[in-house]
Design a protein around this motif. Structure first.
Motif, short mmCIF file in Angstrom:
data_model
loop_
_atom_site.label_atom_id
_atom_site.label_comp_id
_atom_site.label_asym_id
_atom_site.label_seq_id
_atom_site.Cartn_x
_atom_site.Cartn_y
_atom_site.Cartn_z
N ALA A 217 15.23 30.98 16.83
CA ALA A 217 15.99 32.24 17.39
C ALA A 217 16.95 31.85 18.11
CB ALA A 217 14.94 32.90 18.40
N LEU A 218 17.14 30.67 18.94
CA LEU A 218 18.12 30.00 19.62
C LEU A 218 19.38 29.97 18.58
CD1 LEU A 218 16.69 27.58 22.25
CD2 LEU A 218 17.42 30.06 22.65
N ASN A 219 18.95 29.21 17.61
CA ASN A 219 20.05 28.64 16.60
C ASN A 219 20.65 29.70 15.69
OD1 ASN A 219 20.21 25.45 16.80
ND2 ASN A 219 17.92 25.83 16.92
N SER A 220 19.89 31.01 15.43
CA SER A 220 20.30 32.08 14.56
C SER A 220 21.58 32.53 15.25
CB SER A 220 19.21 33.03 14.59
OG SER A 220 19.14 33.62 15.87
N VAL A 221 21.92 32.28 16.49
CA VAL A 221 23.10 32.74 16.98
C VAL A 221 24.53 32.31 16.29
CG1 VAL A 221 24.34 33.36 19.07
CG2 VAL A 221 21.93 33.42 19.15
N VAL A 222 24.24 30.99 15.92
CA VAL A 222 25.34 30.20 15.62
C VAL A 222 25.59 30.42 14.07
CG1 VAL A 222 26.36 28.02 15.43
CG2 VAL A 222 25.12 28.55 17.46
N SER A 223 26.50 31.01 13.56
CA SER A 223 26.37 31.14 12.17
C SER A 223 27.59 29.99 11.49
CB SER A 223 27.34 32.62 11.70
OG SER A 223 26.70 33.68 12.21
N ASN A 224 26.81 29.13 11.18
CA ASN A 224 27.52 27.79 10.69
C ASN A 224 26.74 27.21 9.57
OD1 ASN A 224 28.38 24.80 10.50
ND2 ASN A 224 29.66 25.26 12.19
N ARG A 225 27.22 26.94 8.32
CA ARG A 225 26.34 26.57 7.16
C ARG A 225 25.76 25.16 7.53
NH1 ARG A 225 31.64 27.31 5.40
NH2 ARG A 225 32.83 25.47 4.25
N PHE A 226 26.86 24.35 8.08
CA PHE A 226 26.43 22.94 8.34
C PHE A 226 25.25 22.75 9.25
CE2 PHE A 226 30.88 22.78 7.33
CZ PHE A 226 31.04 22.30 6.15
N ILE A 227 25.23 23.57 10.24
CA ILE A 227 24.19 23.61 11.21
C ILE A 227 22.97 24.15 10.49
CG2 ILE A 227 23.20 24.87 13.24
CD1 ILE A 227 26.12 24.83 14.65
N ALA A 228 22.96 25.23 9.65
CA ALA A 228 21.85 25.85 9.02
C ALA A 228 21.24 24.73 8.20
CB ALA A 228 22.31 26.89 8.18
#
Length: 300
Positions: A217-228
């Motif tokens: 849930a926390l990381n869903s806020v960041v729209s970044n394909r590398f992070i995903a």
């Protein structure tokens, strides 16, 4: 089902996942950016957008595309069984690695593993090539593949990188608008954390799944394909380690619940500094627990 139709369905579902983190009326990225994010052609992207427009998910006029409503489960397209198997291959392979069935620096037999995971050899080679960017496998100079293994150094590097990603996510959550779906997710997570804390004596083993939901849930806020991409391996490893070392599991999970709740409290108060400090405390604890699990398996 034809392969092209399968790719369309996979791409469509991937775009829906991306849209889940957007606010209502948020702009949808360009076709080029979506194509890069999902890994398909712009032709497929245009087909996906047209389907989303037909389903009332987006408005689309020229280059202007806006999200009208958040996707629900019924919006997702079904996938053939083979495609679903490919999608969870990474999880099944990491499960195999993290069971310590083979030591580090062991040559991998593509022929044998393709049979083990019921995947064609060509597809398994492509999978290993993609997984190599995480540093768990590498090509051998003489040909073939090598399992580098899950070592203490790997765990430390992964923990440090995870801290960078999650502290960045915390900063994004604090600034998220009031209608962002993350706030509803955090409210639900608060309820589930409190419920598990009340039943910790008998249900402490359920924390691993709750922990995974919390960090997702926390990381869903960041729209970044590398992070995903990196979040996949980070999530799997940090949640698997709860299965390795069962010593003091109940007390450890109870403490982690309180650390999660402290983060949620600070985020809902929009207190960026308190949220950052609470997240740092939790990440340090998680790193210590991970390294303790490795020592428990004589890898530390």
């Amino acid at each position: 089902m034809a392969r092209t139709d399968t790719r369309f369905r996979e791409a469509y579902n991937d775009i829906l996942t991306f849209c889940e983190a957007l606010g209502i009326d948020a702009s949808i990225p360009s076709e080029t950016r979506l194509a890069e994010k999902v890994g398909v052609s712009r032709t497929v992207i245009r087909r996906c957008l047209a389907q989303m427009q037909d389903n009332g998910l987006i408005s689309w006029e020229g280059r202007d595309k806006h999200l009208l409503r958040h996707p629900v489960k019924a919006d997702r397209m079904s996938l053939p069984e083979a495609a679903q198997d490919r999608r969870d291959l990474e999880q099944r392979f990491l499960d195999w690695v993290l069971r310590f069935d083979v030591p580090a620096n062991t040559p991998l037999s593509v022929a044998e593993l393709s049979r083990t995971f019921d995947v064609p050899q060509h597809d398994f080679k492509e999978f290993l090539a993609g997984l190599s960017r995480f540093g768990l496998v590498s090509r051998r100079p003489q040909g073939g593949w090598m399992l580098l293994g899950f070592t203490k150094d790997f765990a430390i590097e992964l923990s440090d990188f995870r801290s960078v990603l999650e502290l960045n996510a915390i900063a994004h959550v604090v600034e998220a608008p009031v209608d962002h779906p993350v706030w509803a997710k955090l409210a639900e997570l608060r309820h589930d954390h409190l419920a598990l804390r009340a039943a910790i004596d008998t249900d402490f083993h359920a924390f691993s799944k709750l922990d995974e939901r919390f960090h997702r849930a926390l990381n869903s806020v960041v729209s970044n394909r590398f992070i995903a991409e990196f979040q996949k391996v980070i999530s799997l490893i940090f949640h698997y380690h709860y299965m390795w070392d069962k010593t003091e599991e109940k007390d450890r999970n109870a403490a982690a619940i309180d650390e999660h709740l402290a983060i949620i409290d600070a985020l809902e108060a929009r207190d960026a500094e308190a949220a950052r400090q609470a997240a740092q405390r939790h990440l340090r604890t998680s790193k210590t627990t991970l390294l303790s699990s490795l020592r428990h398996h004589d890898l530390g």
